[in-house]
Design a protein around this motif. Sequence first.
Motif, PDB file in Angstrom:
ATOM      1  N   TYR A   1       0.886  -1.162   0.000  1.00  0.00           N
ATOM      2  CA  TYR A   1       0.000   0.000   0.000  1.00  0.00           C
ATOM      3  C   TYR A   1       0.921   1.208   0.000  1.00  0.00           C
ATOM      4  N   ILE A   2       1.209   1.763  -1.185  1.00  0.00           N
ATOM      5  CA  ILE A   2       2.368   2.629  -1.334  1.00  0.00           C
ATOM      6  C   ILE A   2       2.109   3.815  -2.263  1.00  0.00           C
TER       7      ILE A   2
ATOM      8  N   LEU B   1       9.203   7.855   7.111  1.00  0.00           N
ATOM      9  CA  LEU B   1       9.185   7.797   5.655  1.00  0.00           C
ATOM     10  C   LEU B   1       9.891   8.986   5.032  1.00  0.00           C
ATOM     11  N   ILE B   2       9.659  10.156   5.578  1.00  0.00           N
ATOM     12  CA  ILE B   2      10.302  11.363   5.033  1.00  0.00           C
ATOM     13  C   ILE B   2      11.815  11.275   5.180  1.00  0.00           C
ATOM     14  N   ALA B   3      12.287  10.832   6.348  1.00  0.00           N
ATOM     15  CA  ALA B   3      13.729  10.713   6.574  1.00  0.00           C
ATOM     16  C   ALA B   3      14.361   9.728   5.599  1.00  0.00           C
ATOM     17  N   ARG B   4      13.689   8.600   5.367  1.00  0.00           N
ATOM     18  CA  ARG B   4      14.251   7.590   4.461  1.00  0.00           C
ATOM     19  C   ARG B   4      14.180   8.077   3.000  1.00  0.00           C
ATOM     20  N   LEU B   5      13.130   8.808   2.646  1.00  0.00           N
ATOM     21  CA  LEU B   5      13.049   9.366   1.294  1.00  0.00           C
ATOM     22  C   LEU B   5      14.188  10.354   1.039  1.00  0.00           C
ATOM     23  N   GLN B   6      14.513  11.163   2.045  1.00  0.00           N
ATOM     24  CA  GLN B   6      15.622  12.102   1.902  1.00  0.00           C
ATOM     25  C   GLN B   6      16.946  11.360   1.733  1.00  0.00           C
TER      26      GLN B   6
ATOM     27  N   PHE C   1      12.043   2.663 -10.358  1.00  0.00           N
ATOM     28  CA  PHE C   1      10.834   3.081  -9.652  1.00  0.00           C
ATOM     29  C   PHE C   1      11.165   3.310  -8.179  1.00  0.00           C
ATOM     30  N   VAL C   2      10.677   4.414  -7.646  1.00  0.00           N
ATOM     31  CA  VAL C   2      10.846   4.715  -6.220  1.00  0.00           C
ATOM     32  C   VAL C   2       9.481   4.618  -5.550  1.00  0.00           C
ATOM     33  N   GLY C   3       9.455   3.993  -4.379  1.00  0.00           N
ATOM     34  CA  GLY C   3       8.196   3.839  -3.660  1.00  0.00           C
ATOM     35  C   GLY C   3       8.377   3.913  -2.164  1.00  0.00           C
ATOM     36  N   CYS C   4       7.265   4.183  -1.464  1.00  0.00           N
ATOM     37  CA  CYS C   4       7.294   4.170  -0.002  1.00  0.00           C
ATOM     38  C   CYS C   4       5.896   3.873   0.520  1.00  0.00           C
ATOM     39  N   GLY C   5       5.823   3.225   1.672  1.00  0.00           N
ATOM     40  CA  GLY C   5       4.526   2.937   2.270  1.00  0.00           C
ATOM     41  C   GLY C   5       4.528   1.640   3.049  1.00  0.00           C
ATOM     42  N   PHE C   6       3.407   0.920   3.024  1.00  0.00           N
ATOM     43  CA  PHE C   6       3.210  -0.282   3.825  1.00  0.00           C
ATOM     44  C   PHE C   6       3.444  -1.536   2.988  1.00  0.00           C
ATOM     45  N   GLU C   7       4.118  -2.517   3.586  1.00  0.00           N
ATOM     46  CA  GLU C   7       4.278  -3.826   2.964  1.00  0.00           C
ATOM     47  C   GLU C   7       3.730  -4.883   3.921  1.00  0.00           C
ATOM     48  N   PHE C   8       2.823  -5.718   3.414  1.00  0.00           N
ATOM     49  CA  PHE C   8       2.180  -6.754   4.227  1.00  0.00           C
ATOM     50  C   PHE C   8       2.782  -8.106   3.875  1.00  0.00           C
ATOM     51  N   THR C   9       3.370  -8.752   4.860  1.00  0.00           N
ATOM     52  CA  THR C   9       4.072 -10.012   4.650  1.00  0.00           C
ATOM     53  C   THR C   9       3.513 -11.061   5.599  1.00  0.00           C
ATOM     54  N   GLU C  10       4.257 -12.167   5.756  1.00  0.00           N
ATOM     55  CA  GLU C  10       3.840 -13.235   6.662  1.00  0.00           C
ATOM     56  C   GLU C  10       4.082 -12.872   8.128  1.00  0.00           C
ATOM     57  N   GLU C  11       4.789 -11.778   8.379  1.00  0.00           N
ATOM     58  CA  GLU C  11       5.039 -11.375   9.751  1.00  0.00           C
ATOM     59  C   GLU C  11       3.741 -10.934  10.425  1.00  0.00           C
ATOM     60  N   GLU C  12       3.763 -10.881  11.758  1.00  0.00           N
ATOM     61  CA  GLU C  12       2.563 -10.529  12.507  1.00  0.00           C
ATOM     62  C   GLU C  12       2.122  -9.103  12.222  1.00  0.00           C
ATOM     63  N   TYR C  13       3.079  -8.207  12.059  1.00  0.00           N
ATOM     64  CA  TYR C  13       2.764  -6.812  11.768  1.00  0.00           C
ATOM     65  C   TYR C  13       3.318  -6.429  10.396  1.00  0.00           C
ATOM     66  N   PRO C  14       2.670  -5.526   9.689  1.00  0.00           N
ATOM     67  CA  PRO C  14       3.225  -5.042   8.417  1.00  0.00           C
ATOM     68  C   PRO C  14       4.458  -4.181   8.669  1.00  0.00           C
ATOM     69  N   SER C  15       5.159  -3.868   7.601  1.00  0.00           N
ATOM     70  CA  SER C  15       6.359  -3.043   7.689  1.00  0.00           C
ATOM     71  C   SER C  15       6.158  -1.746   6.929  1.00  0.00           C
ATOM     72  N   LEU C  16       6.890  -0.716   7.348  1.00  0.00           N
ATOM     73  CA  LEU C  16       7.030   0.514   6.572  1.00  0.00           C
ATOM     74  C   LEU C  16       8.286   0.363   5.729  1.00  0.00           C
ATOM     75  N   THR C  17       8.199   0.711   4.461  1.00  0.00           N
ATOM     76  CA  THR C  17       9.328   0.506   3.571  1.00  0.00           C
ATOM     77  C   THR C  17       9.499   1.686   2.627  1.00  0.00           C
ATOM     78  N   VAL C  18      10.746   1.943   2.260  1.00  0.00           N
ATOM     79  CA  VAL C  18      11.104   2.866   1.188  1.00  0.00           C
ATOM     80  C   VAL C  18      12.058   2.093   0.287  1.00  0.00           C
ATOM     81  N   PHE C  19      11.888   2.196  -1.023  1.00  0.00           N
ATOM     82  CA  PHE C  19      12.695   1.342  -1.898  1.00  0.00           C
ATOM     83  C   PHE C  19      12.885   1.966  -3.275  1.00  0.00           C
ATOM     84  N   ILE C  20      13.932   1.506  -3.946  1.00  0.00           N
ATOM     85  CA  ILE C  20      14.114   1.694  -5.388  1.00  0.00           C
ATOM     86  C   ILE C  20      14.058   0.306  -6.005  1.00  0.00           C
ATOM     87  N   GLU C  21      13.168   0.134  -6.972  1.00  0.00           N
ATOM     88  CA  GLU C  21      13.017  -1.132  -7.683  1.00  0.00           C
ATOM     89  C   GLU C  21      13.455  -0.905  -9.124  1.00  0.00           C
TER      90      GLU C  21
END
Length: 380
Positions: free
Chosen positions: A267-268, A360-365, A278-298
């Motif tokens: 959800y990004i 998210l802002i800090a990681r985007l910078q 591609f640059v993205g940031c937001g929520f990633e839902f995985t098999e873990e109990e809680y989702p993660s916040l992520t920033v990435f270049i794909e």
Amino acid sequence: MGFYMRDFSTTILLIFKYQPVCFSRRRIMKTLFKRVYDLLKNTETHRIEDYLTEIFSPILKSEEKLKSFLNRFINDNYEEVSNVQIFTQRTYSKLEGHSVDSRPDMVINYTGGTKKHILFIENKVGSQEGENQLSRYADHLKVHQSKGYNVYLLYLTKYYEPKEDEYILDNGSGFTQKRWYEVYNWLSQYKKDLYCRQVIEYMEELQLNKTRKFTPIDIYAIQNAQRLQSMLDECLDGRVMDKFTELFGKPKQWSHRTTQLRANNLYILINDQTDWKFVGCGFEFTEEEYPSLTVFIEVHPNCNKKDATIAALNLFCENKEEWTFQPPSDDNEYFWCYTEKNLVQFLPEEDHIMGIQNYLIARLQEVHQIKVDNPQLVWI
């Protein structure tokens, strides 16, 4: 921890719970059958129904499993079955009154008790019944019935697609209609069998395992879905949207978030940076109990400056402890530079949304520095 903290994090997870069929391309391995299908689907014909039939049919070659399957779905109480023969995509020449030949997905011949039996199985996952398809199959079964066979027609669908049982029965077949989730539930008893487990996992990827029961937690999640989606959006809009636009251009429209959620468990915010980056940031839902916040270049394998891009991303991650570089395994693979932080780590903060936005802002910078240091890679 207060109720509000638990309410925000756990209910988000319940609404957007990880589904094995819908997964992020990052770091999650596809099942064996999905990888094989991806190799085959570039041919002119790549119907998922045919492929699933070929995968599923070997299971029914076991007399024990076939007997269990028949007792569950054909409503015949067999004490034993023998002389099992299974054919897939077998063609029957058109009968009088038919406009085309008939080709059931699976044909099973077997002996039950002292009688010969024949079962046609038609499988639908992403398509619907062809023109007069079931009635044509019933006509062919009627021919076998005249020769002393007990005949059956099983119609398996992913989605609800009711048929006129009486009309098909008049054509001479014992007609049964079932849904694929029922087959999944039946097959689950054989999870200890390695092959069956692989088929089960592939069926999960096709979303043939959807539960049919709402739990009290599901009801609670549904009641709070709109409010929590609004909170997810607030995490990404406003300050984060402004910073993302400033650094990487205006992200794709809002509807893209729901597409990413359905297809990739993300959800990004995301935007194309040219040359397949591609640059993205937001929520990633995985098999873990809680989702993660992520920033990435794909980066897509078609990137024209692949070697230089790999070197730049790798160097950046080597100098940033919280960042990870995932290189391509071969020339046809995506590669990523990403950072992530589990949502549970934000729960002690007084304002969850503010904490998420600050992260998210800090990681985007930080990731913007790759763009600054490597203008030769071409960016928007």
